[in-house]
Write a protein that holds these residues in place. Structure first.
Motif, short mmCIF file in Angstrom:
data_model
loop_
_atom_site.label_atom_id
_atom_site.label_comp_id
_atom_site.label_asym_id
_atom_site.label_seq_id
_atom_site.Cartn_x
_atom_site.Cartn_y
_atom_site.Cartn_z
N LEU A 52 0.83 -1.20 0.00
CA LEU A 52 0.00 0.00 0.00
C LEU A 52 0.87 1.25 0.00
O LEU A 52 1.84 1.35 0.74
CB LEU A 52 -0.93 0.04 1.21
CG LEU A 52 -1.98 1.17 1.10
CD1 LEU A 52 -3.01 0.85 0.02
CD2 LEU A 52 -2.69 1.43 2.42
N ASN A 53 0.47 2.19 -0.83
CA ASN A 53 1.16 3.48 -0.95
C ASN A 53 0.14 4.59 -0.65
O ASN A 53 -0.58 5.03 -1.53
CB ASN A 53 1.73 3.63 -2.36
CG ASN A 53 2.15 5.06 -2.69
OD1 ASN A 53 1.83 5.57 -3.77
ND2 ASN A 53 2.86 5.71 -1.80
N ASP B 198 9.19 -8.61 3.86
CA ASP B 198 8.72 -8.09 2.57
C ASP B 198 8.22 -6.67 2.75
O ASP B 198 7.69 -6.30 3.81
CB ASP B 198 7.59 -8.96 2.02
CG ASP B 198 8.06 -10.33 1.60
OD1 ASP B 198 9.23 -10.46 1.19
OD2 ASP B 198 7.27 -11.30 1.69
N ILE B 199 8.35 -5.87 1.71
CA ILE B 199 7.84 -4.49 1.78
C ILE B 199 6.32 -4.54 1.84
O ILE B 199 5.66 -5.20 1.04
CB ILE B 199 8.30 -3.68 0.56
CG1 ILE B 199 9.84 -3.63 0.49
CG2 ILE B 199 7.75 -2.25 0.62
CD1 ILE B 199 10.50 -3.11 1.74
N THR B 200 5.77 -3.84 2.81
CA THR B 200 4.32 -3.80 2.99
C THR B 200 3.77 -2.38 2.86
O THR B 200 2.57 -2.19 2.64
CB THR B 200 3.93 -4.38 4.37
OG1 THR B 200 2.51 -4.49 4.45
CG2 THR B 200 4.43 -3.52 5.52
N GLN B 201 4.64 -1.38 3.00
CA GLN B 201 4.22 0.02 2.92
C GLN B 201 5.26 0.83 2.16
O GLN B 201 6.47 0.70 2.39
CB GLN B 201 4.08 0.61 4.33
CG GLN B 201 3.62 2.06 4.36
CD GLN B 201 4.13 2.82 5.58
OE1 GLN B 201 5.32 2.80 5.86
NE2 GLN B 201 3.24 3.46 6.30
N LEU B 202 4.78 1.65 1.24
CA LEU B 202 5.61 2.63 0.54
C LEU B 202 5.00 3.99 0.80
O LEU B 202 3.85 4.24 0.42
CB LEU B 202 5.65 2.34 -0.97
CG LEU B 202 6.38 3.36 -1.83
CD1 LEU B 202 7.88 3.34 -1.55
CD2 LEU B 202 6.14 3.08 -3.32
N GLY C 84 10.53 7.96 -1.59
CA GLY C 84 9.67 6.83 -1.27
C GLY C 84 10.29 5.96 -0.20
O GLY C 84 11.28 5.25 -0.45
N VAL C 85 9.73 6.00 0.99
CA VAL C 85 10.26 5.25 2.14
C VAL C 85 9.64 3.85 2.17
O VAL C 85 8.42 3.71 2.15
CB VAL C 85 9.95 5.99 3.46
CG1 VAL C 85 10.40 5.18 4.66
CG2 VAL C 85 10.61 7.37 3.45
N SER D 204 13.36 -0.09 14.04
CA SER D 204 12.30 0.41 13.15
C SER D 204 12.84 1.23 11.98
O SER D 204 12.03 1.77 11.20
CB SER D 204 11.31 1.26 13.95
OG SER D 204 11.97 2.36 14.56
N ASN D 205 14.16 1.32 11.84
CA ASN D 205 14.70 2.04 10.68
C ASN D 205 14.17 1.42 9.39
O ASN D 205 14.04 0.20 9.27
CB ASN D 205 16.22 2.01 10.68
CG ASN D 205 16.83 3.14 11.49
OD1 ASN D 205 16.12 3.88 12.16
ND2 ASN D 205 18.14 3.27 11.43
N PHE D 206 13.90 2.26 8.42
CA PHE D 206 13.28 1.84 7.17
C PHE D 206 14.21 0.92 6.36
O PHE D 206 15.37 0.72 6.68
CB PHE D 206 12.89 3.06 6.35
CG PHE D 206 14.05 3.91 5.83
CD1 PHE D 206 14.06 4.34 4.52
CD2 PHE D 206 15.12 4.27 6.65
CE1 PHE D 206 15.10 5.13 4.03
CE2 PHE D 206 16.15 5.06 6.17
CZ PHE D 206 16.14 5.49 4.85
N GLY D 207 13.66 0.39 5.27
CA GLY D 207 14.44 -0.48 4.40
C GLY D 207 15.24 0.25 3.35
O GLY D 207 16.09 -0.35 2.67
N GLY D 208 14.98 1.54 3.20
CA GLY D 208 15.69 2.35 2.22
C GLY D 208 14.70 3.15 1.39
O GLY D 208 13.47 2.99 1.51
N TYR D 209 15.24 4.03 0.55
CA TYR D 209 14.42 4.84 -0.36
C TYR D 209 14.28 4.11 -1.70
O TYR D 209 15.27 3.67 -2.28
CB TYR D 209 15.04 6.21 -0.59
CG TYR D 209 15.14 7.06 0.65
CD1 TYR D 209 14.01 7.45 1.35
CD2 TYR D 209 16.38 7.48 1.13
CE1 TYR D 209 14.10 8.23 2.49
CE2 TYR D 209 16.49 8.26 2.27
CZ TYR D 209 15.35 8.64 2.95
OH TYR D 209 15.44 9.41 4.08
N LEU D 210 13.05 3.99 -2.17
CA LEU D 210 12.78 3.28 -3.41
C LEU D 210 13.56 3.89 -4.58
O LEU D 210 13.44 5.09 -4.85
CB LEU D 210 11.28 3.31 -3.71
CG LEU D 210 10.84 2.64 -5.01
CD1 LEU D 210 11.09 1.13 -4.96
CD2 LEU D 210 9.36 2.92 -5.29
N LYS D 211 14.34 3.04 -5.26
CA LYS D 211 15.08 3.41 -6.47
C LYS D 211 16.07 4.56 -6.23
O LYS D 211 16.56 5.17 -7.19
CB LYS D 211 14.12 3.81 -7.59
CG LYS D 211 13.12 2.73 -7.98
CD LYS D 211 12.13 3.23 -9.00
CE LYS D 211 11.06 2.21 -9.29
NZ LYS D 211 10.01 2.72 -10.20
#
Length: 553
Positions: free
Chosen positions: A107-108, A198-202, A214-215, A401-408
């Motif tokens: 979900l975005n 797995d990514i669940t939120q963008l 995009g987090v 809780s640090n994010f997985g990175g910025y998309l692209k």
């Protein structure tokens, strides 16, 4: 979609070993809440303008989620596909996220204030295949906007419209009841459920710097924040959570959507902030907890005071997004009878610090709290060396809780090999471990080699009886490099000029070098919907040729 969440794997083993990642997803918590209290209140959703209310028990919520999940699958949405929604707070956001989680989609959430420029970038960047928008919200035709954007978004397959009675309507496209008879439904609802990494939120950053990113978050990163947050604030299944802060920001998403599901608590959702309606909801539904930025706290306290109608069920108001003036804490505590908790966090981390429920009242106005369990903070100088307690430096965070990175855009992840994330904020940590945000790194003002304590001066000006809002920003100066300008929104019916500002700050024994050289009086400050002042826009404003005549020098 291939998600370049490069920050997850390096910390997985240590996070699991430390008991910080529990390897569960929102699906596990929804199943548990339905099993524990199938007929208990799950969601109450209010549309302020129409007065419409929709209520769900846990059993009813689960049934709608299943329907939406099956219908999304029928629309071609598969694991790791992005579903965007530009919706106000409401049951549709909750059910859409939970449905995405059932089938492994991402979900975005997008802010309703975004228009063609922002949406064209974000939807293309995310590769969104479905977007859900309101037919109209606050007088704006979102469906028409999306129709105009379709040609520039080759990945976008479907636009779903809430409030529409047509074939593109949310009810027609996603809430059909026929899925119970579909022999494939059980498989659809179980075969592609996401794993905890797995990514669940963008979710896109709110734009205080002018550059949205995009987090990416996983179940482990989000839930490892929500669980200790709820434990610290002593929240559980018996609580009722009011959320009027946007669910398209982490505040609303993590603590208004996800946290009630995790706790099995009742979520009360309000689509447009109206303090009179909020106070009514608190009384009618027995709300015990809510959170929002300083204007929410100000408005609610004022409404309760003016109406003379108390909100006795409310025990905690968590305030984040900007420093809380001490006078406001006192007024709110007296009006609401609730504990006022201060907090600080980011889209990339969720809440990082909070004051403690039993802290002295002054803590909420003088600090942003101590780190949550699983969170480390440090303040460093320009050479990345830790600074002494009480000194200001760059704030780094290392958290479960640090994010997985910025998309692209992994080159912008700002996270070193040891897992320290550079927040871009300046802060100090006192001897007791309490953090105080001192501003953004880009917001620092260096006047003739002297750092101006921007947040401290802003806090002092908030105490002036004529000041409603204030932000201090730099403007260039040939001799000193930078000087300071205070941008002030006066209280209704009040006047404020530079002499009043100077006299007031002098009376507070402020160093002359710290007193802003200019004053700009405005009707409002540019801000994100969560209440964060966009100082980059104020700096741009001060560079406009037409501004000179409006400044008090």
């Amino acid at each position: 979609m291939d998600f370049d969440a490069v920050l997850i794997a390096p910390r997985r083993a240590a996070s699991v070993a430390a008991g910080l990642w529990h390897d569960r997803t929102i699906n596990d918590y929804l199943d548990a809440s339905v099993a524990r209290s199938p007929d208990g209140a799950a969601v109450t959703s209010l549309q302020v303008e129409s007065g419409a209310v929709r209520r769900f028990t846990w059993r009813q919520l689960d049934a709608v989620v299943a329907r939406i999940a099956v219908e999304l699958s029928r629309l071609g949405i598969a694991r790791n596909d992005v579903v965007s929604c530009q919706l106000p707070n409401g049951w549709e956001v909750t059910t859409l996220y939970l449905a995405c989680a059932r089938i492994g989609a991402v979900l975005n959430p997008l802010m309703p204030i975004f228009r063609e420029r922002e949406l064209a970038f974000m939807l293309a960047h995310a590769g969104s295949k479905v977007v859900v928008v309101p037919r109209r919200f606050r007088g704006f035709d979102h469906a028409a906007m999306l129709a105009g954007l379709r040609a520039s978004l080759p990945d976008l397959r479907h636009v779903v419209v809430t409030g529409s009675d047509g074939p593109d309507g949310f009810e027609a496209m996603l809430c059909g009841s026929g899925h119970e008879d579909d022999p494939d439904a059980p498989a659809i609802l179980t075969r592609a459920r996401p794993g905890p990494d797995d990514i669940t939120q963008l979710i896109y950053t709110s734009g205080t710097t002018g550059e949205p990113k995009g987090v990416m978050h996983t179940s482990n990163t989000l839930l490892s924040n929500i669980l200790p947050y709820a434990e610290r604030l002593r929240l559980g299944a018996a609580d009722v959570v009011l959320m009027a802060s946007p669910m398209a920001h982490q505040t609303g998403f993590m603590y208004g959507l996800m946290m009630p599901v995790v706790l099995g608590a009742h979520a009360v959702l309000q689509d447009i902030w109206d303090p009179v309606q909020a106070a009514r909801l608190i009384r009618e539904t027995g709300v015990t907890f809510t959170m929002g930025s300083t204007p929410f706290l100000t408005d609610l306290a004022g409404t309760v005071t003016e109406s003379g109608q108390p909100v006795p069920s409310l025990h905690t108001f968590l305030c984040a997004g900007a420093p809380i003036p001490g006078a406001l804490v006192e007024r709110a505590r007296a009006a609401l009878g609730a504990s006022v908790v201060s907090a600080w966090g980011m889209t990339e981390n969720g809440a990082v610090t909070t004051t403690l429920p039993d802290d002295a009242e002054a803590r909420a106005s003088t600090t942003d709290g101590v780190p949550l369990p699983g969170v480390e903070v440090t303040v460093v100088d320009g050479l990345d060396a830790p600074v002494p307690a009480g000194d200001i430096g760059r704030l780094l965070v290392r958290a479960c809780s640090n994010f997985g990175g910025y998309l692209k855009r992994s080159q912008l992840n700002a996270t070193d090999a040891e897992g320290w994330f550079d927040t871009g904020d300046l802060a100090r940590i006192d001897a007791q471990g309490y953090v105080r945000i001192a501003g953004r790194s880009k917001d620092v003002i260096i006047r003739g080699g002297e750092n101006i304590p921007v947040v401290e001066i802003e806090t002092l000006l908030y105490r002036h009886p004529a000041v409603s809002q204030v932000a201090i920003v730099a403007y260039p100066d040939e001799r000193l490099g930078e000087r300071a300008c205070a941008v002030v929104v006066p209280r209704e019916g009040q006047g404020f000029d530079k002499q009043a500002m100077v006299d007031f700050l002098k009376a507070q024994k402020v160093a002359l070098q710290y007193i802003p050289e200019r004053l700009l009086v405005r009707d409002a400050l540019p801000a994100t919907p969560s209440g964060k002042v966009q100082k980059f826009r104020l700096r741009e404003m001060l560079q406009e040729p037409t501004i000179e005549g409006k400044l008090s020098n």
